[in-house]
Design a protein around this motif. Structure first.
Motif, short mmCIF file in Angstrom:
data_model
loop_
_atom_site.label_atom_id
_atom_site.label_comp_id
_atom_site.label_asym_id
_atom_site.label_seq_id
_atom_site.Cartn_x
_atom_site.Cartn_y
_atom_site.Cartn_z
N PRO A 47 62.50 30.80 41.36
CA PRO A 47 62.01 32.35 41.53
C PRO A 47 60.60 32.54 40.81
CG PRO A 47 63.73 31.73 39.72
CD PRO A 47 63.55 30.57 40.36
N ILE A 48 59.98 33.45 41.40
CA ILE A 48 58.56 33.83 40.78
C ILE A 48 58.85 35.01 40.29
CG2 ILE A 48 56.26 34.22 41.43
CD1 ILE A 48 56.92 32.30 43.92
N SER A 49 58.32 35.37 38.93
CA SER A 49 58.45 36.65 38.38
C SER A 49 57.47 37.25 37.97
CB SER A 49 59.26 36.55 37.00
OG SER A 49 60.45 35.76 37.52
N VAL A 50 57.30 38.54 37.95
CA VAL A 50 56.04 39.18 37.24
C VAL A 50 56.58 40.51 36.59
CG1 VAL A 50 54.38 38.90 39.12
CG2 VAL A 50 55.73 40.96 39.22
N PRO A 51 55.93 40.78 35.52
CA PRO A 51 56.49 42.22 34.86
C PRO A 51 56.28 43.43 35.63
CG PRO A 51 54.60 41.29 33.55
CD PRO A 51 54.78 40.39 34.90
N VAL A 52 57.50 44.28 35.17
CA VAL A 52 57.35 45.59 35.91
C VAL A 52 57.88 46.74 35.19
CG1 VAL A 52 59.75 45.23 36.95
CG2 VAL A 52 58.00 46.94 38.05
N LYS A 53 57.17 47.85 35.05
CA LYS A 53 57.40 49.05 34.15
C LYS A 53 57.39 50.31 35.01
CE LYS A 53 56.94 51.00 29.74
NZ LYS A 53 57.40 52.51 30.25
N SER A 54 58.67 50.89 35.26
CA SER A 54 58.51 52.07 36.14
C SER A 54 58.58 53.36 35.28
CB SER A 54 59.74 52.42 36.99
OG SER A 54 60.85 52.34 36.50
N ILE A 55 58.53 54.47 35.54
CA ILE A 55 58.86 55.69 34.93
C ILE A 55 60.00 55.80 34.34
CG2 ILE A 55 59.38 57.49 36.78
CD1 ILE A 55 57.53 59.45 35.45
N THR A 56 61.02 55.30 34.90
CA THR A 56 62.44 55.67 34.31
C THR A 56 62.80 54.85 33.28
OG1 THR A 56 63.42 54.20 35.96
CG2 THR A 56 63.12 56.65 36.67
N THR A 57 62.07 53.73 33.18
CA THR A 57 62.63 52.55 32.18
C THR A 57 61.48 52.76 31.18
OG1 THR A 57 63.38 51.61 34.36
CG2 THR A 57 63.56 50.34 32.19
N ASN A 58 62.30 52.47 29.72
CA ASN A 58 61.21 52.33 28.51
C ASN A 58 60.63 50.92 28.47
OD1 ASN A 58 61.32 54.73 27.59
ND2 ASN A 58 63.15 54.53 26.51
N GLU A 59 61.44 49.85 28.65
CA GLU A 59 60.86 48.58 28.53
C GLU A 59 60.57 47.90 29.90
OE1 GLU A 59 64.42 49.19 28.08
OE2 GLU A 59 63.96 49.88 26.11
N SER A 60 59.52 46.98 29.56
CA SER A 60 59.09 46.17 30.71
C SER A 60 60.26 45.28 31.12
CB SER A 60 57.99 45.37 30.34
OG SER A 60 57.48 44.68 31.50
N GLN A 61 60.48 45.27 32.76
CA GLN A 61 61.43 44.44 33.03
C GLN A 61 60.56 43.31 33.87
OE1 GLN A 61 63.46 47.83 35.17
NE2 GLN A 61 65.14 46.80 34.18
N THR A 62 61.54 42.48 34.55
CA THR A 62 60.85 41.62 35.48
C THR A 62 61.16 41.82 36.77
OG1 THR A 62 62.91 39.87 35.01
CG2 THR A 62 60.68 39.58 34.05
N LEU A 63 60.36 41.78 37.78
CA LEU A 63 60.64 41.69 39.18
C LEU A 63 60.55 40.22 39.73
CD1 LEU A 63 60.83 43.93 41.24
CD2 LEU A 63 58.50 43.90 41.98
N VAL A 64 61.39 39.99 40.53
CA VAL A 64 61.58 38.45 40.84
C VAL A 64 61.66 38.31 42.51
CG1 VAL A 64 63.17 36.49 40.25
CG2 VAL A 64 62.97 38.14 38.83
N LEU A 65 60.90 37.26 42.83
CA LEU A 65 61.03 36.84 44.30
C LEU A 65 61.69 35.69 44.24
CD1 LEU A 65 60.22 37.08 47.27
CD2 LEU A 65 58.06 35.86 46.58
N ASP A 66 62.96 35.44 45.05
CA ASP A 66 63.66 34.28 45.15
C ASP A 66 62.64 33.38 45.98
OD1 ASP A 66 65.41 32.05 45.84
OD2 ASP A 66 67.02 33.38 46.54
N GLY A 67 62.62 31.99 45.51
CA GLY A 67 61.84 30.96 46.10
C GLY A 67 62.24 30.61 47.45
N ASN A 68 63.45 31.05 47.99
CA ASN A 68 63.84 30.64 49.36
C ASN A 68 63.22 31.57 50.14
OD1 ASN A 68 66.01 28.77 48.72
ND2 ASN A 68 67.09 30.47 47.52
#
Ligand SMILES: O=P(O)(O)OC[C@H]1O[C@H](OP(=O)(O)OP(=O)(O)O)[C@H](O)[C@@H]1O
Ligand SMILES: Nc1ncnc2[nH]cnc12
Length: 181
Positions: free
Chosen positions: A94-115
């Motif tokens: 998996p390849i991940s980057v940080p993501v933060k949206s208006i609805t979420t306080n903390e930073s999350q991760t956005l993940v692309l499955d290597g497949n």
């Protein structure tokens, strides 16, 4: 402050509850999950407006999924790619980057499955989401696409929220205000 906000999307209207998301800001909550009528109508209207040819549809977990599914069906695709918000055991590299949206306080991760990488590299990508607000989710998706040399040719959503309503790089059907408390 009013308790709800009525949004009009083409021929459809929805009464959205106004929900505080911080001590100073509230949003009109637009939950596409479960709204079959809205997902299929909005997909058809967006497809009419998307003029750029694209090879693959990519969306973000979770509320973009029903819209991407409908766009996929209307444009006779066999599949589309969902970027996830967590790494799953069944993913390969998996390849991940940080993501933060208006609805979420903390930073999350956005993940692309290597497949899914081979399907995207050097392809023309349509990015799909339900709402674009701060643009944090969209930027994270664009960052993931850049990591695998996929070319984003169009970005679409049902609604642009707050300052996103003035963006000229996204295709949308309507807008939502952000409310000050
Ligand atoms: O432009 P932004 O500020 O990033 O906001 C837009 C994002 O927020 C919502 O997702 P959310 O983070 O609430 O996750 P969910 O779809 O899983 O509910 C929405 O579905 C978009 O992906
Ligand atoms: N108004 C809204 N409703 C639901 N999800 C959102 N994500 C960003 N803005 C939103």
């Amino acid at each position: 402050m009013e308790k709800s906000y009525e949004v009009t999307i083409g021929v459809l209207k929805r009464k959205l509850p106004i929900i505080p998301i911080s001590s100073t800001v509230a949003i009109a909550s637009f939950v596409l999950l479960g709204d079959t009528e809205m997902a299929s109508y909005a997909a058809a209207e967006l497809v009419k407006r998307i003029t750029e040819p694209f090879d693959e549809i990519v969306t973000m977990e979770s509320k973009g999924i029903p819209l991407a599914e409908e766009i996929s069906k209307i444009t006779h695709r066999k599949n589309y790619v969902v970027l996830r918000k967590s790494v799953k055991g069944y993913m390969a590299h998996p390849i991940s980057v940080p993501v933060k949206s208006i609805t979420t306080n903390e930073s999350q991760t956005l993940v692309l499955d290597g497949n899914d990488v081979l399907r995207l590299t050097d392809k023309r990508i349509l990015l799909v989401d339900d709402v674009i607000s701060t643009g944090g989710s969209l930027t994270a998706a664009e960052n993931l696409m850049a990591k695998v040399d996929a070319n984003v040719v169009c970005k679409c959503a049902i609604l642009a929220e707050g300052t996103a309503a003035t963006r000229d790089d996204i295709t949308v059907l309507g807008s939502l205000p952000v409310f000050s408390i």
